[in-house]
Each structure stands twice: as C-alpha cells, then as structure tokens.
Write a protein that holds these residues in place. Structure first.
Motif, PDB file in Angstrom:
ATOM      1  N   ILE A  23     114.859   5.602  78.936  1.00 50.17           N
ATOM      2  CA  ILE A  23     114.527   5.693  77.517  1.00 50.17           C
ATOM      3  C   ILE A  23     113.297   4.839  77.245  1.00 50.17           C
ATOM      4  O   ILE A  23     113.249   3.656  77.602  1.00 50.17           O
ATOM      5  N   CYS A  24     112.296   5.443  76.602  1.00 47.04           N
ATOM      6  CA  CYS A  24     111.070   4.741  76.208  1.00 47.04           C
ATOM      7  C   CYS A  24     110.976   4.760  74.685  1.00 47.04           C
ATOM      8  O   CYS A  24     111.134   5.822  74.062  1.00 47.04           O
ATOM      9  N   LEU A  72     103.937   1.971  79.184  1.00 49.71           N
ATOM     10  CA  LEU A  72     105.256   2.486  78.808  1.00 49.71           C
ATOM     11  C   LEU A  72     105.658   3.653  79.707  1.00 49.71           C
ATOM     12  O   LEU A  72     106.761   3.679  80.280  1.00 49.71           O
ATOM     13  N   LEU A  73     104.762   4.601  79.863  1.00 52.98           N
ATOM     14  CA  LEU A  73     105.102   5.776  80.663  1.00 52.98           C
ATOM     15  C   LEU A  73     104.936   5.508  82.155  1.00 52.98           C
ATOM     16  O   LEU A  73     105.606   6.142  82.980  1.00 52.98           O
ATOM     17  N   PHE A  92     110.648  -0.906  75.763  1.00 51.81           N
ATOM     18  CA  PHE A  92     110.125  -0.977  74.401  1.00 51.81           C
ATOM     19  C   PHE A  92     108.640  -1.293  74.456  1.00 51.81           C
ATOM     20  O   PHE A  92     108.215  -2.211  75.163  1.00 51.81           O
ATOM     21  N   LEU A  93     107.865  -0.545  73.701  1.00 56.42           N
ATOM     22  CA  LEU A  93     106.496  -0.918  73.370  1.00 56.42           C
ATOM     23  C   LEU A  93     106.515  -1.308  71.907  1.00 56.42           C
ATOM     24  O   LEU A  93     106.614  -0.466  71.024  1.00 56.42           O
ATOM     25  N   ILE A 103     116.217  -5.628  77.528  1.00 56.19           N
ATOM     26  CA  ILE A 103     115.264  -4.555  77.210  1.00 56.19           C
ATOM     27  C   ILE A 103     113.914  -4.943  77.790  1.00 56.19           C
ATOM     28  O   ILE A 103     113.391  -6.021  77.490  1.00 56.19           O
ATOM     29  N   GLN A 104     113.334  -4.078  78.591  1.00 54.66           N
ATOM     30  CA  GLN A 104     112.036  -4.385  79.198  1.00 54.66           C
ATOM     31  C   GLN A 104     110.910  -4.036  78.238  1.00 54.66           C
ATOM     32  O   GLN A 104     110.880  -2.946  77.668  1.00 54.66           O
ATOM     33  N   ARG A 105     109.973  -4.969  78.094  1.00 56.33           N
ATOM     34  CA  ARG A 105     108.859  -4.775  77.180  1.00 56.33           C
ATOM     35  C   ARG A 105     107.586  -4.502  77.955  1.00 56.33           C
ATOM     36  O   ARG A 105     107.340  -5.124  78.994  1.00 56.33           O
ATOM     37  N   VAL A 106     106.768  -3.588  77.443  1.00 55.95           N
ATOM     38  CA  VAL A 106     105.496  -3.253  78.083  1.00 55.95           C
ATOM     39  C   VAL A 106     104.373  -3.481  77.078  1.00 55.95           C
ATOM     40  O   VAL A 106     104.605  -3.616  75.877  1.00 55.95           O
TER      41      VAL A 106
END
Length: 722
Positions: A227-228, A300-301, A255-256, A291-294
């Motif tokens: 999930i993005c 993100l992709l 999450f962005l 939750i991983q943050r970019v």
C-alpha cells in the motif's frame, strides 16, 4: 475556513473497485469534456454501463437515461462528471435511489472558497441524512474534487486527464492519494519500466471515504501486496495511523507525507516546539506505527517495486556484482555512507565463495566485494557468479549491476538472472543502465520478476527500504498482536496535577514559571535541583538567608513566563557564592522588580546534556521528544519524537536514533544510565498524557546526568487555554 466532514462508517469497498454496473452522470459526446473521457474509459469495463443525460437516449453507443431515478437498475457505482452546483442534486438522487458508491469528480467545493464550502457542507448533510433516515445501506462518496479510481485489467478507470494505461499491469500495489495529479504523474513515470498496480484511489476533498478506510480494505482484500499513500496533511489523526499500523502487520505500507517545512515552528514558545517544526512529530509517529516514509513520488513507487519483486532480507549485508569496477566502488561508497534506519553494510564473502568465484571468473577479475567481473565477462560466467553469491550465507542482499555493453553479454542475461532470482531465497536488486535501451531492459527485468532501477542511488535506497521492512516485520513479531500504543505504569500523582492545573485556569492567561514546572516534574519522580524561591512580596535581606540545605555555589535565576531565554535576557547567574549572593540578588531585583527569583544548587560533574519534552500536535495529539540538549540544542537539532503514551521499546528506539546515541552507550568512558533516562521519559510521557488538552508544550533543557541520576536543570511548560 473549516467545512464539515462526514463521520466515518465502516463499509466493504469491494463494489467500488469491482462494480457490476456503472452509470456516468454528465456523460457527453463533446470532445474534451470529462463526461466523454470517463465514458470512453469505462466502455472497456466488464461492468454494465449506462449514461445519464437529460436529452439523449444514447451517448457514444452507451444507453442513456434522463436521470438517476430512470436508470433500469440500482447501479453499484455512479460517476458524477458535472460541475459542483449540479453535483449536489445528482448525489441527492443517488442517495434516494440507494446507490452504494458515488464518485464526485468536480472541483469547486471547499478548495474554492466560501461558496464552495457551502456546497460541500450540503453534500455532507445529504450523506448524513441517509444514515439517519433510511434502512438501506448508506451512500458512500469518493471526492469531491477527485480523479476517482483506476483498476488495471478490469477497465474501471474514471481518470479524465492523460495517464498511463497499458504499461500499468494488474498487480499488487494499491495507491491512495490526496492529490490525484501527484499519483497520476508518479504512476506514469513508474510505468516506463512497467508497474504492477492493484488499484488507484484519488481521495480529493475526502468528505466521506478517507485514507484509513482504503488502507483497511486493501490490507484485507487478498489481492494487494503493498500500500502506497500520498498525504498532504494528517487530519485523520490517530485513526489513520492505527489503520496503517494494522495493515503494516500484514504487508508493507509506505507514506509520502508532503509539507516537511518548519515554517510553523517560529511561533513556538519552547525549545521543544521549535525543534518539532511541522514535521518531526510526524516522522517519529510513522516510525512508531511501523509505517515506512519516503521522500518523494519517485521513491514511493520505487519502494513498492522493491517489496513487490524482491524478498525481504534477514539482514543488511550487501554484496555487489558488476562488469564495471567503477560503479562497484561507487556502490560501496553509498553503502558505507548509510546510517540510521535501514543502514546497510558491505557483506564479507566467505572463503568458499571466493574459491568458487575464482574458478568461474577471468584471472584478472576482482573476487572480493564488490565482485568486478570486468568487461570480458559473458552470460554464462555472469550467471554462475550470481548463483555463487546467492548461496553465500553472509550475503543478505545481492545488488547486480546489469550493464549489457560488454561484447560477451546479451539480452539473454536478463532471463538468466530472473531464473536465478526465482530459485533463491536471497533478496536481489538490479541496477540497469544501457544507453537508449535502458527503459527497454528495465521493463524486461520487470517481466522477469526482478526489481530493476536505472540509477545507482535509487537502487541503494531500495535496499534500505527492504532492510527497514525486515526490521518492521521483526518488531511486529516481537510485539505480537497488541492493538494500541503500549501503556507502562509510571508514577502518576493525579491528586497533585488536579490541584496544580487549576492555578492556571482563571482566564488571565497566567502561565507556569520554571519553579511551578519543576514542582510538577518532582511530583512525577523527575529529579530537580534543591532550591529556594524568593518572591517580590517576600524579599528578605540576602545576607540573612539561611542556605544550610543548599550548599554553594548556586545558580540564581529570574523565573517568569514572560522571559523565554534567560541567558540572553541577563536573567541568570551561575557559580554564585556566599560572598556575592547579596549583590547579585539586589541587581536582579532592580532589573526585574515584579518577578520571582530562584536560588538553586549548582549541579557539578555533568557527563551528558539532553533535552526532553512533550507537545501536542494538532492532528496527532501529545508527543514525546528526546534529543541533544543544552544551549546548542536548536543548532544541532538532533532530536526524535514518539506519540504518547510511549512504551519502553519506543524510548529505546528514540535513544538509538540520535546522533549522540554513542554517549548513552559509554562512548570513551562517558557514564550515563540509559535505564534511568528511560524512566524519566516514561514519567514525562505519563505527565503529557495526564495533562490532556491543557498541554501545549513541555520543555526540560537541559536534562543532565550528574553523579548517579538524571536532573532537570531547567524546565518550562506552556498550557493551552482551559
């Protein structure tokens, strides 16, 4: 301007993404109209399709009906492609007909000012009314001001701007975005190498269906693997974080979160507030919830591609294999420069691995890490070398640099690598670059089931993503199935707080002084220096004061909520002795006649200075801060946050995230009791939670380790109005 938002109601979104029947209100045959573009998209859908048009009996070959009430069936999905004003009565008609899902594409609502806000409020009232008056299931609305949804393979596509289609293959990545344009452009860029999209959902103004519901649905639908989420704010608060945390226990969640600037920090009244900025609390909260943050849409992709095609590694040891030695060296530079969350380290190849490589590689190849096969390599030896490295137990991630320029390499190497990856349990990433054919080869790697990137930095970042996901999965396993933030029993003297807070509730705006704050900290078990408070009304002759219980030298401070920085204001004196105490007190009293003066013991033999604090985030509630303290706290900005209540594990992670963390582990013999610090922070967490909405900011700077305890040398609390 604040507009109404509909309350959340749980519902299965399956019919939104797999509708059996769809109608388009505002369907048009006029070129360029959203109603035409959407209808043309949906003609490829497997669903029964209808148009809603007041005059035509068909539009672009699709049967048309004058209004929603005249449709031959209650459709699963109504797409409203008309202006904002016309949208409202159509949504009302859909509600009355019992349509379960509506997508309102039009802009011109809350984002457009007062008139739009009024229209949005009317939409919300319509959606609320069906819950209170109808026995049927409520109508749920996506939008308004949205591009809607896209599901590759099914023909469901309501996006009315130019966007990727064929290169987005059916897959396992769900993309949820507050901004449709950001997601559409990002997906278009990712599609150049092909991208496995489960579904896209554009939230728009999100007056009804929100991120949390989409996250929950995709995490349970059995078709989604990643999930993005793109967000510009966290207005959904902790329910959103809880939904993402629960999803993260099943699959990767990225999450962005845009808006990293600290413009709001300038108005903060404490070090804690200024160090928080507008983003640091968010960063800590996302880590806390798994939750991983970019950093941007490309990352993100890229992250989604990594976890889709590469296995989650068991560690962070990376080996590189390349036909171009220079890139191998640069790759190792990148790896050794990583630090913090998702840090990488070079793998040390085993002796047996080196012997096997020596047998298959050219005599002048380098068989250490990075493995440089040289430009003389061919497909066969490259393939064999890859398989040897994949068998090495000291390698967690293999980074393959696939440059097909050497004469002995062909496109057949892509298939060979794909087969080797599928037969191995190791994590594999490919950095592919081959001039004008780079995109073509990256697509071929995607088709072969391998995560491929066209830049070295993106490939290294993908490795960090995989390592971080491995760390999250390890923590999830250790935490078990606990559903809420952990609560740890701490000293919570509710009676003291119950009598302390009302002192500052009279409406005159009075704020606690340093002395008031230290009394509160002391009640919560946090050590403070011994002191004596001298008020303007009770100011005895300094020479007659008895300080038998407070040995000299002393720190003498003016305590006032009106003085934010005592040092700059000349309101503090250090190292005061019996000989000069009277002179200093008279000087401070002359300069600050209306303020209290605090005489404190001077704390000596300080080994470490920290800053600790708490603040209330408008979206996420109270949070806890830890960082490098003292007068340079705002210069170093070495701080980290977690939401309250913070668990002992959360606080341990906070300590490790700091650049000064070695000091807390005995660097060069420095003594600092980590467990005692953890207890202090647990007490602050309990205090912040107990203060509830009255807490604005709490600041302990410095919090020092001296002797055998942590002591709050200075402290400040800012209260919100009662």
């Amino acid at each position: 301007m604040v507009c109404t938002m509909k309350r959340e109601t749980g519902v299965d979104l399956g019919r939104l993404f797999s509708p059996r029947s769809i109608a388009v209100a505002g369907a048009s045959s006029s070129p360029g109209k959203p109603g035409r573009l959407v209808l043309e998209n949906l003609k490829g859908s497997t669903a029964r399709l209808y148009a809603v048009h007041p005059r035509h009996r068909e539009v672009l070959g699709v049967p048309a009906f004058p209004d929603v009430a005249a449709l031959p069936e209650v459709v699963d999905l109504l797409v409203v492609a008309v202006g904002a004003v016309q949208t409202v009565p159509i949504v009302r008609a859909a509600r009355e007909r019992g349509v379960p899902f509506v997508i309102a594409l039009a802009g011109g609502f809350a984002e457009a000012g007062a008139e739009g806000c009024a229209l949005q409020d009317e939409l919300v009232r319509l959606l609320e009314s069906v819950e209170s008056t109808a026995s049927r299931a409520p109508t749920r609305l996506l939008g308004p001001n949205t591009l809607g949804v896209q599901v590759p393979g099914s023909g469901l596509d309501t996006i009315f701007v130019e966007h990727a289609t064929e290169a987005l293959t059916p897959g396992g990545v769900a993309v949820i975005s507050q901004s449709g344009s950001v997601a559409v452009e990002a997906l278009g860029a990712a599609a150049r190498h092909r991208f496995p999209l489960r579904a896209f959902a554009g939230l728009g103004n999100a007056i009804d269906l929100k991120s949390a519901e989409f996250i929950d649905f995709f995490s349970r639908d059995g078709e989604t693997g990643t999930i993005c989420v793109y967000l510009e704010h966290l207005g959904e608060g902790r329910p959103l974080l809880r939904a993402a945390r629960d999803a993260s226990r099943r699959l990767p969640v990225f999450f962005l979160k845009a808006g990293r600037t600290a413009a709001g920090a300038a108005a903060a009244a404490s070090h804690t507030g200024r160090l928080a900025g507008s983003d640091r609390v968010v960063d800590g909260a996302l880590r806390q919830f798994g939750i991983q943050r970019v950093r941007d849409d490309e990352a993100l992709l890229d992250a989604a591609r990594a976890v889709t095609f590469a296995r989650i590694p068991r560690g962070n040891r990376v080996a590189i294999i390349t036909p171009a030695g220079g890139y191998g060296v640069m790759g190792m530079d990148y790896i050794e420069a990583t630090a913090g969350v998702g840090a990488l380290q070079p793998a040390v190849l085993g002796d047996s691995t080196k012997k096997e490589l020596a047998r298959v590689c050219l005599p002048f190849a380098a068989i250490a890490n990075p493995v440089d096969l040289t430009a003389g390599v061919d497909d066969e030896s490259f393939d064999r070398a890859v398989r040897i490295l994949l068998r090495d137990p000291g390698v967690d991630i293999l980074l393959i640099m696939a440059f097909l320029a050497p004469a002995g390499l062909s496109e057949g190497l892509i298939g060979r690598i794909g087969r080797a990856v599928s037969e191995s349990e190791r994590s594999v990433l490919v950095f592919c670059r081959s001039g004008e054919r780079t995109e073509e080869y990256c697509r071929a790697f995607t088709d072969a089931g391998v995560a491929a990137y066209d830049s070295l930095s993106r490939t290294i970042e993908a490795a960090r993503v995989l390592v971080t996901r491995g760390e999250i999965e390890g923590k999830n396993g250790a935490r078990g199935s606990a559903g809420e933030l952990a609560r740890t029993p701490v000293n919570r003297p509710g009676d003291f707080l119950a009598t302390w807070l009302p002192q500052f509730s009279s409406g005159d705006g009075r704020q606690p002084t340093e002395a008031d704050t230290k009394a509160l900290l002391g009640a919560y078990g946090i050590a403070v220096p011994r002191s004596l408070l001298l008020s303007p009304e009770n100011a005895p002759d300094p020479d007659s004061l008895h300080f038998a219980t407070i040995p000299a030298p002393w720190a003498v401070k003016v305590v006032s909520p009106r003085i934010l920085h005592k040092t700059e204001a000349g309101a503090v004196r250090l190292g005061v002795t019996r000989e000069n105490l009277g002179e200093i007190l008279r000087d401070l009293r002359a300069r600050f006649p209306e303020e209290d003066i605090l005489v404190e013991e001077m704390i000596r033999d300080i080994s470490v200075e920290m800053i600790a604090g708490a603040l209330r985030d408008p979206d996420l509630g109270p949070s806890l801060m830890l960082g490098a303290g003292g007068t340079l706290a705002e210069l170093y900005r070495d701080v980290t946050f977690r939401l309250v209540p913070a668990s002992p594990g959360d606080i341990g992670e906070m300590m490790e995230e700091l650049a000064l963390s070695p000091l807390l582990r005995g660097y060069r013999g420095i003594v600092a009791d980590r467990e005692a610090l953890r207890e202090c922070l647990l007490a602050l967490s309990g205090l912040a939670e107990a203060m509830g909405d009255r807490l604005a900011e709490l600041d302990v700077n410095p919090l020092v380790y001296a002797g055998d305890r942590w002591i709050a040398l200075d402290a400040k609390v800012v209260l919100a109005p009662s």
